[in-house]
Design a protein around this motif. Sequence first.
Motif, PDB file in Angstrom:
ATOM      1  N   PRO A 159     -24.098   6.306 -46.278  1.00 56.33           N
ATOM      2  CA  PRO A 159     -24.773   5.456 -47.268  1.00 56.33           C
ATOM      3  C   PRO A 159     -24.479   3.970 -47.053  1.00 56.33           C
ATOM      4  O   PRO A 159     -25.205   3.116 -47.542  1.00 56.33           O
ATOM      5  CB  PRO A 159     -24.219   5.950 -48.598  1.00 56.33           C
ATOM      6  N   GLN A 160     -23.427   3.677 -46.292  1.00 51.98           N
ATOM      7  CA  GLN A 160     -23.119   2.268 -46.038  1.00 51.98           C
ATOM      8  C   GLN A 160     -23.921   1.719 -44.858  1.00 51.98           C
ATOM      9  O   GLN A 160     -23.750   0.585 -44.459  1.00 51.98           O
ATOM     10  CB  GLN A 160     -21.617   2.077 -45.867  1.00 51.98           C
ATOM     11  N   GLY A 161     -24.808   2.557 -44.250  1.00 52.32           N
ATOM     12  CA  GLY A 161     -25.667   2.089 -43.183  1.00 52.32           C
ATOM     13  C   GLY A 161     -25.156   2.448 -41.815  1.00 52.32           C
ATOM     14  O   GLY A 161     -23.970   2.765 -41.641  1.00 52.32           O
ATOM     15  N   ILE A 162     -26.046   2.395 -40.808  1.00 53.45           N
ATOM     16  CA  ILE A 162     -25.636   2.836 -39.478  1.00 53.45           C
ATOM     17  C   ILE A 162     -24.545   1.954 -38.893  1.00 53.45           C
ATOM     18  O   ILE A 162     -23.688   2.438 -38.175  1.00 53.45           O
ATOM     19  CB  ILE A 162     -26.791   2.897 -38.446  1.00 53.45           C
ATOM     20  N   PHE A 163     -24.598   0.671 -39.196  1.00 57.61           N
ATOM     21  CA  PHE A 163     -23.632  -0.239 -38.568  1.00 57.61           C
ATOM     22  C   PHE A 163     -22.218   0.050 -39.044  1.00 57.61           C
ATOM     23  O   PHE A 163     -21.358   0.460 -38.277  1.00 57.61           O
ATOM     24  CB  PHE A 163     -24.020  -1.679 -38.918  1.00 57.61           C
ATOM     25  N   THR A 164     -22.000  -0.136 -40.329  1.00 54.30           N
ATOM     26  CA  THR A 164     -20.684   0.101 -40.910  1.00 54.30           C
ATOM     27  C   THR A 164     -20.336   1.579 -40.789  1.00 54.30           C
ATOM     28  O   THR A 164     -19.178   1.936 -40.565  1.00 54.30           O
ATOM     29  CB  THR A 164     -20.679  -0.308 -42.389  1.00 54.30           C
ATOM     30  N   GLY A 165     -21.360   2.426 -40.948  1.00 53.10           N
ATOM     31  CA  GLY A 165     -21.131   3.860 -40.896  1.00 53.10           C
ATOM     32  C   GLY A 165     -20.556   4.301 -39.565  1.00 53.10           C
ATOM     33  O   GLY A 165     -19.565   5.037 -39.515  1.00 53.10           O
ATOM     34  N   THR A 166     -21.172   3.841 -38.479  1.00 52.01           N
ATOM     35  CA  THR A 166     -20.683   4.234 -37.157  1.00 52.01           C
ATOM     36  C   THR A 166     -19.284   3.674 -36.933  1.00 52.01           C
ATOM     37  O   THR A 166     -18.410   4.376 -36.407  1.00 52.01           O
ATOM     38  CB  THR A 166     -21.639   3.700 -36.060  1.00 52.01           C
ATOM     39  N   ALA A 167     -19.076   2.435 -37.349  1.00 54.29           N
ATOM     40  CA  ALA A 167     -17.754   1.831 -37.185  1.00 54.29           C
ATOM     41  C   ALA A 167     -16.701   2.640 -37.939  1.00 54.29           C
ATOM     42  O   ALA A 167     -15.637   2.962 -37.401  1.00 54.29           O
ATOM     43  CB  ALA A 167     -17.768   0.388 -37.679  1.00 54.29           C
ATOM     44  N   ASP A 168     -17.033   3.017 -39.190  1.00 50.70           N
ATOM     45  CA  ASP A 168     -16.108   3.824 -39.992  1.00 50.70           C
ATOM     46  C   ASP A 168     -15.819   5.150 -39.316  1.00 50.70           C
ATOM     47  O   ASP A 168     -14.688   5.622 -39.286  1.00 50.70           O
ATOM     48  CB  ASP A 168     -16.710   4.098 -41.383  1.00 50.70           C
ATOM     49  N   MET A 169     -16.873   5.740 -38.751  1.00 52.60           N
ATOM     50  CA  MET A 169     -16.718   7.028 -38.098  1.00 52.60           C
ATOM     51  C   MET A 169     -15.728   6.922 -36.945  1.00 52.60           C
ATOM     52  O   MET A 169     -14.818   7.744 -36.806  1.00 52.60           O
ATOM     53  CB  MET A 169     -18.073   7.494 -37.576  1.00 52.60           C
ATOM     54  N   PHE A 170     -15.888   5.877 -36.126  1.00 55.98           N
ATOM     55  CA  PHE A 170     -14.976   5.702 -34.991  1.00 55.98           C
ATOM     56  C   PHE A 170     -13.545   5.476 -35.475  1.00 55.98           C
ATOM     57  O   PHE A 170     -12.601   5.987 -34.895  1.00 55.98           O
ATOM     58  CB  PHE A 170     -15.435   4.532 -34.112  1.00 55.98           C
ATOM     59  N   ARG A 171     -13.438   4.713 -36.573  1.00 54.36           N
ATOM     60  CA  ARG A 171     -12.117   4.414 -37.100  1.00 54.36           C
ATOM     61  C   ARG A 171     -11.415   5.700 -37.551  1.00 54.36           C
ATOM     62  O   ARG A 171     -10.264   5.932 -37.226  1.00 54.36           O
ATOM     63  CB  ARG A 171     -12.238   3.420 -38.272  1.00 54.36           C
ATOM     64  N   THR A 172     -12.154   6.545 -38.286  1.00 51.50           N
ATOM     65  CA  THR A 172     -11.548   7.812 -38.743  1.00 51.50           C
ATOM     66  C   THR A 172     -11.201   8.673 -37.546  1.00 51.50           C
ATOM     67  O   THR A 172     -10.140   9.315 -37.513  1.00 51.50           O
ATOM     68  CB  THR A 172     -12.524   8.626 -39.634  1.00 51.50           C
ATOM     69  N   LEU A 173     -12.110   8.680 -36.555  1.00 52.04           N
ATOM     70  CA  LEU A 173     -11.877   9.477 -35.351  1.00 52.04           C
ATOM     71  C   LEU A 173     -10.592   9.023 -34.675  1.00 52.04           C
ATOM     72  O   LEU A 173      -9.728   9.834 -34.318  1.00 52.04           O
ATOM     73  CB  LEU A 173     -13.072   9.309 -34.410  1.00 52.04           C
ATOM     74  N   ALA A 174     -10.442   7.693 -34.522  1.00 53.72           N
ATOM     75  CA  ALA A 174      -9.252   7.135 -33.873  1.00 53.72           C
ATOM     76  C   ALA A 174      -8.001   7.512 -34.663  1.00 53.72           C
ATOM     77  O   ALA A 174      -6.968   7.876 -34.077  1.00 53.72           O
ATOM     78  CB  ALA A 174      -9.383   5.616 -33.786  1.00 53.72           C
ATOM     79  N   ARG A 175      -8.112   7.463 -36.003  1.00 52.72           N
ATOM     80  CA  ARG A 175      -6.958   7.789 -36.835  1.00 52.72           C
ATOM     81  C   ARG A 175      -6.562   9.250 -36.639  1.00 52.72           C
ATOM     82  O   ARG A 175      -5.412   9.581 -36.504  1.00 52.72           O
ATOM     83  CB  ARG A 175      -7.296   7.518 -38.309  1.00 52.72           C
ATOM     84  N   ARG A 235      -1.883  13.074 -31.908  1.00 55.84           N
ATOM     85  CA  ARG A 235      -0.919  12.659 -30.884  1.00 55.84           C
ATOM     86  C   ARG A 235       0.476  12.547 -31.475  1.00 55.84           C
ATOM     87  O   ARG A 235       1.463  12.999 -30.905  1.00 55.84           O
ATOM     88  CB  ARG A 235      -1.321  11.312 -30.303  1.00 55.84           C
ATOM     89  N   GLY A 236       0.531  11.918 -32.643  1.00 57.80           N
ATOM     90  CA  GLY A 236       1.806  11.732 -33.323  1.00 57.80           C
ATOM     91  C   GLY A 236       2.489  13.062 -33.563  1.00 57.80           C
ATOM     92  O   GLY A 236       3.680  13.228 -33.283  1.00 57.80           O
ATOM     93  N   LYS A 237       1.711  14.035 -34.054  1.00 56.75           N
ATOM     94  CA  LYS A 237       2.260  15.355 -34.329  1.00 56.75           C
ATOM     95  C   LYS A 237       2.817  15.975 -33.052  1.00 56.75           C
ATOM     96  O   LYS A 237       3.902  16.547 -33.030  1.00 56.75           O
ATOM     97  CB  LYS A 237       1.151  16.256 -34.878  1.00 56.75           C
ATOM     98  N   ARG A 238       2.009  15.827 -31.964  1.00 54.04           N
ATOM     99  CA  ARG A 238       2.428  16.420 -30.703  1.00 54.04           C
ATOM    100  C   ARG A 238       3.774  15.814 -30.275  1.00 54.04           C
ATOM    101  O   ARG A 238       4.674  16.519 -29.831  1.00 54.04           O
ATOM    102  CB  ARG A 238       1.355  16.172 -29.655  1.00 54.04           C
ATOM    103  N   ARG A 239       3.858  14.468 -30.461  1.00 54.67           N
ATOM    104  CA  ARG A 239       5.093  13.798 -30.045  1.00 54.67           C
ATOM    105  C   ARG A 239       6.282  14.345 -30.846  1.00 54.67           C
ATOM    106  O   ARG A 239       7.332  14.622 -30.302  1.00 54.67           O
ATOM    107  CB  ARG A 239       4.952  12.287 -30.256  1.00 54.67           C
ATOM    108  N   VAL A 240       6.016  14.541 -32.152  1.00 55.78           N
ATOM    109  CA  VAL A 240       7.087  15.056 -33.007  1.00 55.78           C
ATOM    110  C   VAL A 240       7.498  16.449 -32.545  1.00 55.78           C
ATOM    111  O   VAL A 240       8.682  16.765 -32.380  1.00 55.78           O
ATOM    112  CB  VAL A 240       6.626  15.095 -34.483  1.00 55.78           C
TER     113      VAL A 240
END
Lengths: 297, 358
Positions: free
Chosen positions: B327-343, B349-354
């Motif tokens: 609903p925030q639009g393709i621009f912000t939406g895609t950026a948010d998606m990548f951000r969540t994906l990266a998180r 990775r963090g879990k694996r390291r632990v």
Amino acid sequence: MSLLSQIIQFTFSGLANGGTYILVALGLNIIYNATGIINFAQGEFAVFGSFIMITLCMAWGIPAPVAFPITVLALAGIGALFHRTAIAPLKKPSVITMVIITIGGSIFMRGVAMLIWGKYPQRLDPFIDAPPIRFMDAIIKWDTLLVLVIVALVVAALYWFFEKTVTGKAMRACAENREAALLMGINVDRIVLLSFALSAALGAVAGVVYTPGASMEYGRGPYFGLRGFEVAIIGGLGNSVGAVLAGILIGLFETFSAGFLSPTYKEAITLALLLLVLFVKPSGILGKAEVARLKDF
Amino acid sequence: MDRFDWKPFAVLSVLLGYLFVFGKLYTLMLLTRAGMYCIVTIGMCLLVGYAGQVSIGHAAFYAIGGYTSAILTIRYGVPLWGGLVCAVALSCAVAFLIGIPTLRLRGHYLAMATLGFGVIVYSLIHSSIEFTGGSSGISGAPPLTLFGTNLAEDGGIFYFLFVWINVAVFMLLAGNIIRSRPGRALMSIHGNEEAANAAGVNTSAFKLKVFVLSAGMAAYAGFLYVHYDGFIGANSAELMLSVIFVAMVAVGGMANLWGTLCATVLLSLLPEFLRRTQKVKAADLPDFIHNSLGLSDTQIFKLIQKFQELDVLIYGLIIIVFMIFMPQGIFTGTADMFRTLARRVRAVRGKRRVSDAS
């Protein structure tokens, strides 16, 4: 044909058309009251109702009195499904997002109708296959009278539902004030779901009463939607009594202007009335300005 | 607050340069049309996204622009620039007349009035045959010439450039409006009209101005269209097109100019794309489909024909899916998606390291 019999003829066909518009407008009002949005897929509900009726009656040979309730129930299901799949999943519903979704929904349903029932118009046999009534040169079909009776019954039933039943009162409470209704223990989400189902069912009735003797094609949805929209606004958005009056007014105005002024510019003349009302009394003929000020849309 | 951001413009010009040199003519033609729609939706973005006033009749302004210029240049031999001035002026004047009564009020009266107005224009174009050509439209509008060169020549490659330079200029203009005093006034109207009024913003005047501006931009796009194609038909005023303009702004994320631009290009190319992916012939299908379904070639052909009509359905579906999931639009939406994906990736990775450490 004398002028008087012309007037009688136009009055009846105008009232029949107006009846269809009233049903569409009431459907729009119900969703508007529950959610504050204009449902752009309302006309598509009518188209689906009409097509399902045609399939049941013409292809499967089911008698109309049986097919009619099946169609209405089917559309109620489609309306509920539309709410559950497209409106309910919204995390932060805003009016504009929901409106755009109903626009997407109407395009989607148009595509589905084209896929299932094809691009060509389909017809439905008249409900009452008897010779029309002749009255002073005016020819009145039995179906026209049946339409008027059905619309009157549906309006009466709706009135009873909203005034006398607990669910109906709960729906009115939600329209009045969502937060207060929620605090009084009304399940607002279920009321919205019910509104979509009810409004789709009304759309189905509109589609079914429109079709006999005429035909239906997949692209008709916006026509129903627009007329219903015009009626709802002229009557005052959310105001059901206003919608009934405005429906009769628009139905008559449309047929009389087509008959006496110009059939070519019928569409433009009828819509000019909408602009006139918006410019002069934007809250509609029965709407109150104070109520309109509280609404989001 | 935010200052002029040149980066998107740089990306846009590199993209345009690349397409100008290497793009196929057909792609350029599609993008030229998309560019014209962009000019409409940039204006719509200011109106709908920033000022919060929905118009469901902008295709009518687009058509008014196209038809006015076509009729004047073809029938009355008016020069092109005269057609342009009249087209934009007429459209703005009509918008002004509709806007005065409806924009005085709070709420979405503009949406209702423009909806009615749009259909009136469509039916007038459709029925006044001797003037507008009715459903067969008007053809033979002279091509746009600039500095003595016909822009529509050579498959319209220069037209492509011209339209997109226009888009860039309008983006610049719209960006400047938003960053200046009127822009802040528009956003305050969207936020809370009473508060804006109380703060001394003449809300109805600002709403009217932005509505007239967007109508003028739509008319300009219509002008560009008719002198590119040479033809304009009643379908340019269709309700559906008006609705799609609103959908483009919504998919772009409402108050987001670059998002609107992307959404417009995507949604205008989408029908073509859908049509093309469905151009499968019965003979192209693998044998097992023929065998397992037990259908003849003609039956399969009919089936495919049915599925080729899916484009309308998918178009509607895409709008719904966008509004539900982005609903925030393709621009912000895609950026948010990548951000969540990266998180998520980081979390895994963090879990694996632990777990490695233990």
